[in-house]
Design a protein around this motif. Structure first.
Motif, mmCIF file in Angstrom:
data_model
loop_
_atom_site.group_PDB
_atom_site.id
_atom_site.type_symbol
_atom_site.label_atom_id
_atom_site.label_comp_id
_atom_site.label_asym_id
_atom_site.label_seq_id
_atom_site.Cartn_x
_atom_site.Cartn_y
_atom_site.Cartn_z
ATOM 1 N N LEU A 174 41.556 64.332 233.665
ATOM 2 C CA LEU A 174 40.839 65.009 234.746
ATOM 3 C C LEU A 174 40.941 66.518 234.561
ATOM 4 O O LEU A 174 41.951 67.026 234.083
ATOM 5 N N ASN A 175 39.892 67.199 234.935
ATOM 6 C CA ASN A 175 39.921 68.658 234.943
ATOM 7 C C ASN A 175 40.791 69.103 236.120
ATOM 8 O O ASN A 175 40.381 69.035 237.276
ATOM 9 N N GLN A 176 42.007 69.532 235.793
ATOM 10 C CA GLN A 176 42.959 69.846 236.854
ATOM 11 C C GLN A 176 42.546 71.053 237.682
ATOM 12 O O GLN A 176 43.099 71.275 238.761
ATOM 13 N N ASP A 177 41.591 71.854 237.178
ATOM 14 C CA ASP A 177 41.074 72.961 237.987
ATOM 15 C C ASP A 177 40.165 72.453 239.097
ATOM 16 O O ASP A 177 39.904 73.175 240.062
ATOM 17 N N ASN A 178 39.641 71.234 238.942
ATOM 18 C CA ASN A 178 38.742 70.645 239.938
ATOM 19 C C ASN A 178 39.269 69.306 240.434
ATOM 20 O O ASN A 178 38.487 68.408 240.753
ATOM 21 N N ALA A 179 40.556 69.171 240.494
ATOM 22 C CA ALA A 179 41.190 67.954 241.020
ATOM 23 C C ALA A 179 42.293 68.368 241.971
ATOM 24 O O ALA A 179 43.056 69.299 241.688
ATOM 25 N N VAL A 180 42.366 67.711 243.108
ATOM 26 C CA VAL A 180 43.333 68.113 244.128
ATOM 27 C C VAL A 180 43.869 66.888 244.858
ATOM 28 O O VAL A 180 43.139 65.914 245.088
ATOM 29 N N GLN A 181 45.145 66.944 245.155
ATOM 30 C CA GLN A 181 45.746 65.944 246.037
ATOM 31 C C GLN A 181 45.683 66.490 247.467
ATOM 32 O O GLN A 181 46.230 67.557 247.752
ATOM 33 N N ASN A 195 36.462 66.429 240.869
ATOM 34 C CA ASN A 195 35.079 66.584 240.428
ATOM 35 C C ASN A 195 34.982 66.013 239.021
ATOM 36 O O ASN A 195 35.538 66.574 238.069
ATOM 37 N N LEU A 196 34.264 64.902 238.849
ATOM 38 C CA LEU A 196 34.185 64.208 237.572
ATOM 39 C C LEU A 196 32.980 64.625 236.733
ATOM 40 O O LEU A 196 32.724 64.024 235.686
ATOM 41 N N GLN A 197 32.258 65.639 237.169
ATOM 42 C CA GLN A 197 31.138 66.107 236.362
ATOM 43 C C GLN A 197 31.620 66.704 235.040
ATOM 44 O O GLN A 197 30.904 66.699 234.044
ATOM 45 N N ASP A 230 36.575 71.523 227.617
ATOM 46 C CA ASP A 230 35.842 71.031 228.784
ATOM 47 C C ASP A 230 34.685 70.175 228.292
ATOM 48 O O ASP A 230 33.846 70.628 227.505
ATOM 49 N N VAL A 231 34.631 68.915 228.752
ATOM 50 C CA VAL A 231 33.634 67.954 228.281
ATOM 51 C C VAL A 231 32.752 67.543 229.450
ATOM 52 O O VAL A 231 33.255 67.116 230.499
ATOM 53 N N ALA A 232 31.448 67.664 229.282
ATOM 54 C CA ALA A 232 30.505 67.285 230.335
ATOM 55 C C ALA A 232 30.341 65.765 230.357
ATOM 56 O O ALA A 232 30.205 65.127 229.314
ATOM 57 N N ASP A 233 30.359 65.201 231.568
ATOM 58 C CA ASP A 233 30.184 63.749 231.743
ATOM 59 C C ASP A 233 29.391 63.498 233.023
ATOM 60 O O ASP A 233 29.926 62.986 234.017
ATOM 61 N N PRO A 234 28.106 63.860 233.042
ATOM 62 C CA PRO A 234 27.324 63.732 234.286
ATOM 63 C C PRO A 234 27.134 62.296 234.749
ATOM 64 O O PRO A 234 26.908 62.057 235.937
ATOM 65 N N GLN A 235 27.254 61.325 233.829
ATOM 66 C CA GLN A 235 27.052 59.921 234.213
ATOM 67 C C GLN A 235 28.367 59.226 234.573
ATOM 68 O O GLN A 235 28.361 58.023 234.854
#
Length: 410
Positions: free
Chosen positions: A97-104, A254-256, A313-318
Motif C-alpha cells: 500500500l502507498n503509505q502516504d495515502n493509507a491511514v488507520q 487510496n488504491l489508485q 509508485d505504480v498506477a493501478d486504476p482497476q
C-alpha cells in the motif's frame, strides 16, 4: 642287490607324469580351445565411423569445419541482425500500500463504538462517517458549556447595570471592579468549555447548536480523512476504543496508486535514479503489465544482505494488484541501444569460458569466432564485440558445432 632295486624304482618314478603338472597342462589346453571357439563365433569388427556412412563434417583448418550439405539445413544459416535492447535491471519484490495515502482511522476520544457503517472492501469518500463512538465525557463537557454560557450572560448583564450605576455614582467603584472581575471569570470559563468540546472534534456549528438547543448527543461520528477503500475493519459495536490504541477500528487506503518495493544489490546502486520508468508483472496476470516510476532510493544498506530498498509508485486504476503480492520489476536505467543480436542457440560456451559463434561465407565452411555478449532479451543475445550486422552465422546448434569440432579429424 638292494642298491639296484632302489635305482630301478627311481627310474620308474621319473618316467611317470606328475599329477599337478597334468592338471596345469589340461587347463592350458581348455583355455586355448575356448579362445579358438570365441574367435570363430565372434562378429566381425565394426566399421569405423568414417566407413559406416558419410562424415558429418571435416576439419579443414584451425577452428574451421566443412559441413556435409545435408547437415547445413539444420544449422539455420542466416544473417546477424540488429535489435533494440532496453538498458534495464530486473528485481523481485512485493506490492505494498502507498503509505502516504493509507491511514488507520483511530477514535479521537475514549468511548465505545456505537455504529459501524462500513465493511472491508467498501469504497468511501472523504468526510464520510465510518463509525460512531459513545462518549460519556461529552455529556459532562456539554453540560459545562451550557452552564458557563448561562453564567457569562448573567455576568455580562450584571456588569452592564453596574457600569450604568457607577456613571450615576450610585455604587462605589469597588463594586464595579468586582463585577468586572466576575464577568472576566465567567468569560474565561465559557471559552474553556468551548475548547473542551472542540477537543472532541466538534465544529463551531455543533457547539453553537448545543448552546441554542441545550441538547446533548453523546454519540460522535468518526469520519474518513481521505477517499479510498476500507482495507481492514477491526472494530465491533460496543467495543471500547481509545486514541491510538491498536488496532484501529477501520483502515482506509487510496488504491489508485500502490508501491513497488524491491531490494537491489548495492553494487548496482549507481544505475538507479528517481523518476526512472518501471514495468511490473505479477503471476496473477501474466499477460498484463503495470507502469510506474521510481520515487525513493534507500539511504541505508542492509548490513546482512548488502542490498538497498528501491521503491516505485505504480498506477493501478482497476484495483487488480493486492498488497504483499510477489512481483517482477523491470526498471529502465538508460536509453535503448541498437546492437547486433543473435539467438541464444547460436552461441556456445567453450571450455576456457569464452563465448563463440560459427561464421560462414558460403554456407558450407564454418569458422569459430570468439564474441563478447551483453544483454539477453526476448531470446536474443546482444553482441558487443566479434560480429557485425549482415555477417552469416549458424543461428542454431552452436554448441553442437563446437563439440563436433573436437571429435572431427582432418
Amino acid at each position: 642287490m638292494a642298491k639296484q632295486d632302489k635305482r630301478g624304482r627311481s627310474a620308474r618314478h621319473d618316467g611317470r607324469i606328475s599329477p599337478i603338472l597334468g592338471l596345469v597342462v589340461g587347463l592350458v589346453l581348455l583355455v586355448a580351445v575356448g579362445g579358438a571357439v570365441y574367435l570363430l563365433k565372434a562378429p566381425a569388427p565394426a566399421k569405423a565411423l568414417s566407413e559406416s556412412g558419410p562424415a558429418l563434417a571435416t576439419r579443414i583448418g584451425v577452428d574451421e569445419l566443412q559441413m556435409a550439405p545435408e547437415q547445413v539445413a539444420e544449422l539455420q544459416v542466416g544473417e546477424v541482425k540488429t535489435q533494440r535492447f532496453e538498458l534495464q535491471r530486473e528485481a523481485i519484490g512485493i506490492i505494498d500500500l502507498n503509505q502516504d495515502n493509507a491511514v488507520q482511522v483511530f477514535s479521537p476520544y475514549q468511548g465505545r463504538i456505537g455504529q459501524l457503517n462500513v465493511r472491508a472492501g467498501d469504497d468511501v469518500s472523504k468526510g464520510q462517517v465510518l463509525y460512531t463512538v459513545q462518549i460519556p465525557d461529552l455529556a459532562q463537557a456539554a453540560s459545562a458549556l451550557i452552564s458557563a454560557g448561562g453564567n457569562l450572560r448573567v455576568a455580562n448583564e450584571t456588569l452592564r447595570r453596574a457600569q450604568a450605576l457607577a456613571e450615576a455614582q450610585s455604587i462605589p467603584q469597588k463594586e464595579l471592579q468586582q463585577n468586572q472581575a466576575d464577568q472576566q471569570t465567567a468569560d474565561a470559563a465559557y471559552r474553556a468549555a468551548r475548547k473542551s468540546l472542540e477537543l472532541f472534534g466538534l465544529s463551531a456549528q455543533d457547539i453553537e447548536a448545543i448552546e441554542s438547543t441545550r441538547k446533548i448527543d453523546t454519540e460522535m461520528p468518526v469520519r474518513s480523512p481521505l477517499t479510498g477503500r476500507v482495507t481492514a475493519r477491526a472494530g465491533a459495536p460496543g467495543q471500547l476504543v481509545q486514541p491510538g490504541n491498536n488496532p484501529a477500528p477501520v483502515a482506509v487506503a487510496n488504491l489508485q496508486q500502490l508501491w513497488m518495493v524491491a531490494s537491489v544489490p548495492e553494487s548496482e546502486l549507481s544505475a538507479y535514479q528517481k523518476g526512472q520508468n518501471v514495468t511490473v508483472r505479477v503471476s496473477a496476470y501474466p499477460d498484463k503489465t503495470f507502469s510506474g516510476k521510481v520515487s525513493y532510493i534507500g539511504d541505508v544498506a542492509d548490513p546482512a544482505t548488502h542490498r538497498i530498498t528501491v521503491r516505485a509508485d505504480v498506477a493501478d486504476p482497476q484495483h487488480l494488484l493486492k498488497a504483499q503480492m510477489l512481483a517482477n520489476f523491470v526498471i529502465r536505467v538508460g536509453a535503448p541501444v541498437e546492437s547486433p543480436a543473435v539467438p541464444q542457440n547460436a552461441l556456445a560456451r567453450e571450455g576456457d569460458g569464452s563465448i563463440s559463434a560459427w561464421v560462414t561465407t558460403d554456407g558450407v565452411r564454418f569458422k569459430r569466432r570468439v564474441v563478447q555478449t551483453g544483454l539477453v532479451q526476448n531470446g536474443q543475445v546482444q553482441i558487443t564485440q566479434g560480429l557485425r550486422p549482415g555477417e552469416k552465422i549458424a543461428r542454431d546448434k552452436g554448441l553442437f558445432l563446437s563439440n563436433l569440432y573436437l571429435i572431427t579429424t582432418t
